[in-house]
Design an enzyme around this catalytic site. Sequence first.
Site, PDB file in Angstrom:
ATOM      1  N   LYS A 100      39.359  42.122  51.205  1.00  0.00           N
ATOM      2  CA  LYS A 100      38.965  41.140  50.182  1.00  0.00           C
ATOM      3  C   LYS A 100      38.883  39.720  50.734  1.00  0.00           C
ATOM      4  O   LYS A 100      38.067  38.910  50.284  1.00  0.00           O
ATOM      5  CB  LYS A 100      39.922  41.191  49.000  1.00  0.00           C
ATOM      6  CG  LYS A 100      41.372  40.968  49.364  1.00  0.00           C
ATOM      7  CD  LYS A 100      42.285  41.204  48.195  1.00  0.00           C
ATOM      8  CE  LYS A 100      43.748  41.233  48.636  1.00  0.00           C
ATOM      9  NZ  LYS A 100      44.061  42.458  49.409  1.00  0.00           N
ATOM     10  N   LYS A 200      39.634  38.312  44.421  1.00  0.00           N
ATOM     11  CA  LYS A 200      38.920  39.422  43.780  1.00  0.00           C
ATOM     12  C   LYS A 200      38.003  38.947  42.661  1.00  0.00           C
ATOM     13  O   LYS A 200      36.869  39.416  42.539  1.00  0.00           O
ATOM     14  CB  LYS A 200      39.934  40.452  43.260  1.00  0.00           C
ATOM     15  CG  LYS A 200      40.685  41.168  44.378  1.00  0.00           C
ATOM     16  CD  LYS A 200      41.814  42.034  43.843  1.00  0.00           C
ATOM     17  CE  LYS A 200      42.546  42.738  44.966  1.00  0.00           C
ATOM     18  NZ  LYS A 200      43.709  43.525  44.475  1.00  0.00           N
TER      19      LYS A 200
END
Length: 401
Positions: A100, A200
């Site tokens: 991520k 995210k």
Amino acid sequence: MIKIAVLGYGTVGSGVVEVLHTNAKVIAKRAGQEVEVKYVLDLRDFPGDPVQSKVVHDYSIIANDPEISIVVETMGGTKPAYEFVKQALLAGKSVCTSNKELVAAYGAELVHIAKSRNANFLFEASVGGGIPVIRPLNQSLTADRIEQINGILNGTTNYILTKMANEGSDFADVLKEAQRLGYAEKDPTADVEGYDACRKIAILTSLAYGQQVDYEDIYTEGITKITAEDFKYAKAMGAAIKIFGTSKKIGGKLYAMVAPQMIQSDNPLFAVNDVFNAICVTGNMLGDVMFYGKGAGKEATASAVVSDVVDAVKHMNVNVMTIWEDEKQTVAPMDEMENRFFVRIGESEKAKAEAEFEEIEAVDGGVAGEFGFITEKMTEKKFHDTIAGFDSFITRIRVGF
């Protein structure tokens, strides 16, 4: 047969190798041909592990091998992952990653490099672990204009808040238990301060609106200040306290934040507990659609990575279009966002609260010496300017209902 290389043989990397081995037949059927791990890159050796014969310590071996069509990156961080991934894409090799940090920082650039080389940069596992949400955003929800994304994006914090709610425990005690069970890292900062969820929601928002959203521009607040007393008030309201990554467009402006919120039982995310994650996407035609499942863990994350490998095999030398432009999308100032707030102050200033706020809803949490209330909807700036005049202010939590 397609030959791949796995960068990093930690939790996720070893899970990818395991999934490819255990489900080899079904993967070959769905991909259209067999997938074989030729190399595993790691600084360490793994004597006694069958993977040892595939271990290399020099990335150039992978980069310069024309037999390697797909590189799986599970190293984490941006150094040296960014250079390795960029080099692979420039060589026409597709890349599947669970990283991520890499995707949030360099996603737009890497998507464009992949497109220029008729390769693919795939990152389903970077958000929500095993929950399929990237591919639906990119392929299944393309007929809708996305109006809002609201997600429980971190299993560690959701576990901690669930335990606090169920047991009336304090944050510090539950964190220690989460660390003992392996749900929280020795250094839990990235989780409990909201940084993990921030990356995210930046990725999801970039994909939803097609332009780069920098995670540094997103207001981020963790759960370290949530107390057992807050849950007493939540219980009195029939509410749950969750930490959300949220982004939404209002009047052409993009608002985004990561912060705890109080929600009630009619919210589809109300019952998402323990280490589970869930993401609710609101489209202008479809309405709400929710993606739910294990947001972390070896098997779940590895499964998502391997699903990208299968997708890359099926689209060999064909780029799967992902709209993610380099042009930066401005996030509106947090001061302009409108929210309702649950507030705790000293009981001595109850009359002042009733006078200073236009409309309040009192909440009896059974906490002696305090007055709890919910405000009307107002801008963040107006709330902070108003509450600054209270000497007994204790805390506030945004209200999502």
